[in-house]
Design an enzyme around this catalytic site. Structure first.
Site, PDB file in Angstrom:
ATOM      1  N   ARG A 122       0.761  14.609  12.945  1.00 35.59           N
ATOM      2  CA  ARG A 122       1.154  14.436  11.548  1.00 35.59           C
ATOM      3  C   ARG A 122       1.275  15.753  10.762  1.00 35.59           C
ATOM      4  O   ARG A 122       0.540  15.996   9.805  1.00 35.59           O
ATOM      5  CB  ARG A 122       0.210  13.445  10.860  1.00 35.59           C
ATOM      6  CG  ARG A 122       0.151  12.137  11.638  1.00 35.59           C
ATOM      7  CD  ARG A 122      -0.502  11.045  10.893  1.00 35.59           C
ATOM      8  NE  ARG A 122       0.329  10.504   9.841  1.00 35.59           N
ATOM      9  CZ  ARG A 122      -0.064   9.522   9.040  1.00 35.59           C
ATOM     10  NH1 ARG A 122      -1.257   9.002   9.187  1.00 35.59           N
ATOM     11  NH2 ARG A 122       0.731   9.074   8.093  1.00 35.59           N
TER      12      ARG A 122
ATOM     13  N   LYS B 219       0.836  -1.222   0.000  1.00 38.07           N
ATOM     14  CA  LYS B 219       0.000   0.000   0.000  1.00 38.07           C
ATOM     15  C   LYS B 219       0.863   1.262   0.000  1.00 38.07           C
ATOM     16  O   LYS B 219       0.636   2.181  -0.777  1.00 38.07           O
ATOM     17  CB  LYS B 219      -0.899   0.000   1.242  1.00 38.07           C
ATOM     18  CG  LYS B 219      -1.573   1.332   1.497  1.00 38.07           C
ATOM     19  CD  LYS B 219      -2.399   1.334   2.761  1.00 38.07           C
ATOM     20  CE  LYS B 219      -1.652   1.632   4.043  1.00 38.07           C
ATOM     21  NZ  LYS B 219      -1.360   3.049   4.319  1.00 38.07           N
ATOM     22  N   ASN B 220       1.853   1.293   0.897  1.00 40.44           N
ATOM     23  CA  ASN B 220       2.605   2.540   1.058  1.00 40.44           C
ATOM     24  C   ASN B 220       3.625   2.767  -0.053  1.00 40.44           C
ATOM     25  O   ASN B 220       4.253   3.812  -0.116  1.00 40.44           O
ATOM     26  CB  ASN B 220       3.275   2.584   2.441  1.00 40.44           C
ATOM     27  CG  ASN B 220       2.228   2.771   3.533  1.00 40.44           C
ATOM     28  OD1 ASN B 220       1.076   3.104   3.257  1.00 40.44           O
ATOM     29  ND2 ASN B 220       2.624   2.550   4.779  1.00 40.44           N
TER      30      ASN B 220
ATOM     31  N   ARG C 132      -8.848  -0.386   4.141  1.00 40.25           N
ATOM     32  CA  ARG C 132      -8.012   0.652   3.531  1.00 40.25           C
ATOM     33  C   ARG C 132      -6.650   0.085   3.166  1.00 40.25           C
ATOM     34  O   ARG C 132      -6.038   0.554   2.203  1.00 40.25           O
ATOM     35  CB  ARG C 132      -7.764   1.804   4.512  1.00 40.25           C
ATOM     36  CG  ARG C 132      -8.988   2.442   5.053  1.00 40.25           C
ATOM     37  CD  ARG C 132      -8.590   3.595   5.927  1.00 40.25           C
ATOM     38  NE  ARG C 132      -8.170   4.671   5.066  1.00 40.25           N
ATOM     39  CZ  ARG C 132      -8.751   5.862   5.024  1.00 40.25           C
ATOM     40  NH1 ARG C 132      -9.745   6.130   5.832  1.00 40.25           N
ATOM     41  NH2 ARG C 132      -8.328   6.781   4.192  1.00 40.25           N
TER      42      ARG C 132
ATOM     43  N   ASP D  90       4.427   0.622  11.991  1.00 43.83           N
ATOM     44  CA  ASP D  90       3.228  -0.015  11.431  1.00 43.83           C
ATOM     45  C   ASP D  90       3.066  -1.472  11.888  1.00 43.83           C
ATOM     46  O   ASP D  90       2.074  -2.112  11.536  1.00 43.83           O
ATOM     47  CB  ASP D  90       3.254   0.043   9.890  1.00 43.83           C
ATOM     48  CG  ASP D  90       3.114   1.469   9.378  1.00 43.83           C
ATOM     49  OD1 ASP D  90       2.686   2.335  10.148  1.00 43.83           O
ATOM     50  OD2 ASP D  90       3.438   1.712   8.197  1.00 43.83           O
TER      51      ASP D  90
ATOM     52  N   CYS E   4      -4.451  12.913  12.610  1.00 38.98           N
ATOM     53  CA  CYS E   4      -5.255  11.709  12.576  1.00 38.98           C
ATOM     54  C   CYS E   4      -5.098  10.994  13.897  1.00 38.98           C
ATOM     55  O   CYS E   4      -4.377  11.447  14.782  1.00 38.98           O
ATOM     56  CB  CYS E   4      -4.952  10.845  11.361  1.00 38.98           C
ATOM     57  SG  CYS E   4      -3.609   9.729  11.535  1.00 38.98           S
TER      58      CYS E   4
HETATM   59  N1  EPU Z   1       6.813  14.584  10.527  1.00 33.10           N
HETATM   60  C1  EPU Z   1       7.058  15.912  10.794  1.00 33.10           C
HETATM   61  N2  EPU Z   1       6.921  16.815   9.779  1.00 33.10           N
HETATM   62  C2  EPU Z   1       6.574  16.442   8.513  1.00 33.10           C
HETATM   63  C3  EPU Z   1       6.334  15.074   8.251  1.00 33.10           C
HETATM   64  C4  EPU Z   1       6.461  14.167   9.276  1.00 33.10           C
HETATM   65  O1  EPU Z   1       7.374  16.284  11.922  1.00 33.10           O
HETATM   66  O2  EPU Z   1       6.498  17.315   7.652  1.00 33.10           O
HETATM   67  C5  EPU Z   1       6.941  13.597  11.599  1.00 33.10           C
HETATM   68  C6  EPU Z   1       5.650  12.820  11.838  1.00 33.10           C
HETATM   69  O3  EPU Z   1       4.779  13.550  12.700  1.00 33.10           O
HETATM   70  C7  EPU Z   1       6.162  11.541  12.448  1.00 33.10           C
HETATM   71  C8  EPU Z   1       7.478  11.322  11.695  1.00 33.10           C
HETATM   72  O4  EPU Z   1       7.850  12.602  11.180  1.00 33.10           O
HETATM   73  O5  EPU Z   1       6.451  11.760  13.801  1.00 33.10           O
HETATM   74  C9  EPU Z   1       7.409  10.315  10.578  1.00 33.10           C
HETATM   75  O6  EPU Z   1       6.313  10.618   9.721  1.00 33.10           O
HETATM   76  P1  EPU Z   1       6.349  10.320   8.166  1.00 33.10           P
HETATM   77  O7  EPU Z   1       6.248  11.607   7.438  1.00 33.10           O
HETATM   78  O8  EPU Z   1       7.514   9.447   7.848  1.00 33.10           O
HETATM   79  O9  EPU Z   1       4.993   9.523   7.972  1.00 33.10           O
HETATM   80  P2  EPU Z   1       4.127   9.544   6.640  1.00 33.10           P
HETATM   81  O10 EPU Z   1       5.033   9.661   5.492  1.00 33.10           O
HETATM   82  O11 EPU Z   1       3.031  10.529   6.782  1.00 33.10           O
HETATM   83  C10 EPU Z   1       4.160   6.987   6.120  1.00 33.10           C
HETATM   84  C11 EPU Z   1       3.158   5.873   6.025  1.00 33.10           C
HETATM   85  C12 EPU Z   1       2.675   5.511   7.422  1.00 33.10           C
HETATM   86  C13 EPU Z   1       3.885   5.078   8.255  1.00 33.10           C
HETATM   87  C14 EPU Z   1       4.908   6.219   8.294  1.00 33.10           C
HETATM   88  C15 EPU Z   1       6.183   5.877   9.039  1.00 33.10           C
HETATM   89  C16 EPU Z   1       2.097   6.167   3.882  1.00 33.10           C
HETATM   90  C17 EPU Z   1       0.868   6.464   3.111  1.00 33.10           C
HETATM   91  N3  EPU Z   1       2.029   6.276   5.195  1.00 33.10           N
HETATM   92  O12 EPU Z   1       3.475   8.097   6.686  1.00 33.10           O
HETATM   93  O13 EPU Z   1       1.816   4.391   7.244  1.00 33.10           O
HETATM   94  O14 EPU Z   1       3.484   4.781   9.561  1.00 33.10           O
HETATM   95  O15 EPU Z   1       5.274   6.585   6.934  1.00 33.10           O
HETATM   96  O16 EPU Z   1       6.768   4.751   8.501  1.00 33.10           O
HETATM   97  O17 EPU Z   1       3.119   5.810   3.316  1.00 33.10           O
HETATM   98  C18 EPU Z   1       0.094   2.922   7.806  1.00 33.10           C
HETATM   99  O18 EPU Z   1       0.325   2.333   6.738  1.00 33.10           O
HETATM  100  O19 EPU Z   1      -0.681   2.452   8.676  1.00 33.10           O
HETATM  101  C19 EPU Z   1       0.741   4.206   8.070  1.00 33.10           C
HETATM  102  C20 EPU Z   1       0.349   5.054   9.017  1.00 33.10           C
END
Ligand code: EPU
Length: 437
Positions: A120, A22-23, A398, A306, A115
């Site tokens: 996030r 998915k990701n 999802r 995850d 969320c």
């Molecule tokens: N963060 C910031 N600023 C930003 C972006 C992120 O402070 O601009 C922080 C977040 O709050 C968090 C950390 O950095 O504390 C990591 O967040 P990241 O941006 O890596 O998460 P994401 O890219 O929004 C993806 C996956 C998540 C998975 C995370 C971490 C997708 C669609 N989502 O989210 O997947 O947990 O990386 O590996 O790729 C799931 O599949 O259940 C899921 C939540």
């Protein structure tokens, strides 16, 4: 609405084919906006998040066709405005920002809210795009980004909790069409980021260093259509591995990428689970007693956030004390109160959950709060004595392709039943639960 009704206590046995990740597929779908030519993506899992992303691409002007597990997208022309009502359904849709900006010089995308698993923020996405020369402002709940021509830059994308997965994806996609060279330091190293880089390179991008903290992107004038097969879902594979262990079963994960799962497999082995590799497959079995393990979630190649909820279930079945520390998302413990309904003894102390395991779980009605919490509740229901009814299972659809069919083929006694909403357990997270990963 539907619920899952699970009769626990049956060991899972047999083979399960691992679906596409998915990701990985979500940002790859966003990347198809970077070219007017058709892109063909294979091993696409049938998930509601994939459907949402397809609807978002279509709302931007792309032609989207899903035929089995093959998705074809042709974005001959794109609008720069993303539909608020579609985008707000899924946080992952923020990764259309970089491609839209690079392709059409402007992007208006609704700001994803927080969320249930944490605040996030997207400050790092915006910092990266600004470093490439974009003018960004937030107005009326939308991100407005504009750049006549993006320019390569050196930038650092590390944040409070380390690198950002979708932030790295967004900036990498924008930089692919920028003038000059972009160097992203503290880039996310997740296999999903590497898969996206492979897809972009197949489209004619020039990206090196994917999988390391330093990504080097030499911008090109245009990208062309490409074909790509998505990597297997390491989180789905880990979920089935934990389910096999929790039910004292023996399951072969067909096509799982063990090289993407070192941290999870290492913890499973430490916990007394047998993990055997045979070619592209992994056999997971549990015969003896489980041992407690301490786990801290970290960016890749550390233990993935995850899989934290699923592993917590295994530790509730393990005699002794295990400490599970969540370092990526501050509120990702919503499953704890639901596991308590099944008899688990878990205390939250700051970012850690202290699990006193070893007492058998017994079935109860529980409510899913997010995707991975739902997976954990299913595992708990399979391991528990008696019946567990899980409500709000739209969360699981999802991100897990036909999970109930796959589990039934392994011997699980579970079915989808119509929900009787008057019997839903009460919980404090109703408002936030609609936003997905
Ligand atoms: N963060 C910031 N600023 C930003 C972006 C992120 O402070 O601009 C922080 C977040 O709050 C968090 C950390 O950095 O504390 C990591 O967040 P990241 O941006 O890596 O998460 P994401 O890219 O929004 C993806 C996956 C998540 C998975 C995370 C971490 C997708 C669609 N989502 O989210 O997947 O947990 O990386 O590996 O790729 C799931 O599949 O259940 C899921 C939540």
């Amino acid at each position: 609405m539907e619920n899952f009704l699970i009769k626990g206590g049956t060991p899972l046995r047999g083979e399960v084919a691992i679906s596409g990740a998915k990701n990985a597929v979500l940002p790859i779908m966003a990347a198809t906006l970077l070219t007017a030519e058709p892109c063909v993506i294979r091993r696409v899992p049938q998930l509601s998040d994939v459907r949402f992303m397809g609807e978002i691409l279509a709302s931007l002007g792309a032609k989207v066709k899903l035929d089995g597990s093959t998705l074809t997208v042709r974005a001959a022309g794109v609008k720069g405005l993303g539909d608020y009502n579609l985008i707000r359904k899924m946080r992952g849709s923020v990764c259309i920002l970089g491609p839209l900006l690079a392709r059409s010089g402007h992007a208006v995308v609704s700001l994803p809210g927080g969320c249930v698993i944490g605040a996030r923020p997207i400050d790092l996405h915006l910092k990266g795009l600004e470093a490439l020369g974009a003018k960004v402002r937030i107005d009326g709940g939308y991100i407005h980004a504009r750049a006549r021509k993006l320019k390569g830059a050196d930038l650092f994308l590390g944040g409070r909790c380390g690198p950002t997965v979708l932030g790295t994806a967004n900036v990498m996609m924008a930089a692919a069409l920028a003038d000059g060279v972009t160097v992203i330091e503290s880039a996310a190293c997740e296999p999903e980021v590497v898969d996206l880089a492979h897809f972009l390179n197949n489209m004619g991008a020039r990206i090196t260093g994917a999988g390391s903290p330093t990504l080097i992107i030499t911008g090109v004038k245009s990208l062309h259509g490409a074909e790509h097969e998505v990597i297997p879902d390491r989180i789905e594979a880990a979920t089935f591995a934990v389910a096999a262990a929790a039910t004292r079963g023996e399951v072969v994960l067909r096509g799982a990428r063990a090289d993407h799962m070192h941290a999870v497999l290492d913890k499973l082995r430490q916990a007394g689970v047998t993990v055997e590799r045979s070619g592209p497959d992994l056999k997971i079995s549990r015969r003896g007693r489980l041992k407690p393990v301490d786990i801290t979630t970290l960016p890749y190649a550390g233990f993935p956030t995850d899989v934290q909820a699923q592993m917590m279930v295994l530790m509730t079945l393990t005699p002794g004390i295990s400490i599970i520390t969540e370092r990526i998302f501050e509120s990702r413990f919503m499953h704890v109160s639901e596991l308590a309904r099944l008899g688990a003894d878990i205390a939250i102390e700051g970012p850690s959950a202290i699990v006193k395991g070893g007492k058998p779980l017994s079935g109860a009605p529980v409510m899913a709060s997010d995707l991975r919490a739902s997976a954990a509740l299913i595992i708990a229901g399979l391991a528990a004595r008696g019946k567990t009814e899980i409500s709000r299972i739209y969360h699981i659809d999802r991100g897990y392709e036909k999970i109930d069919d796959k589990l039934r083929r392994l011997g699980a006694r579970m079915e989808r039943v119509q929900a009787d909403t008057s019997k839903e357990p009460r919980s404090g997270f109703r408002q936030k639960a609609a936003i997905g990963p």
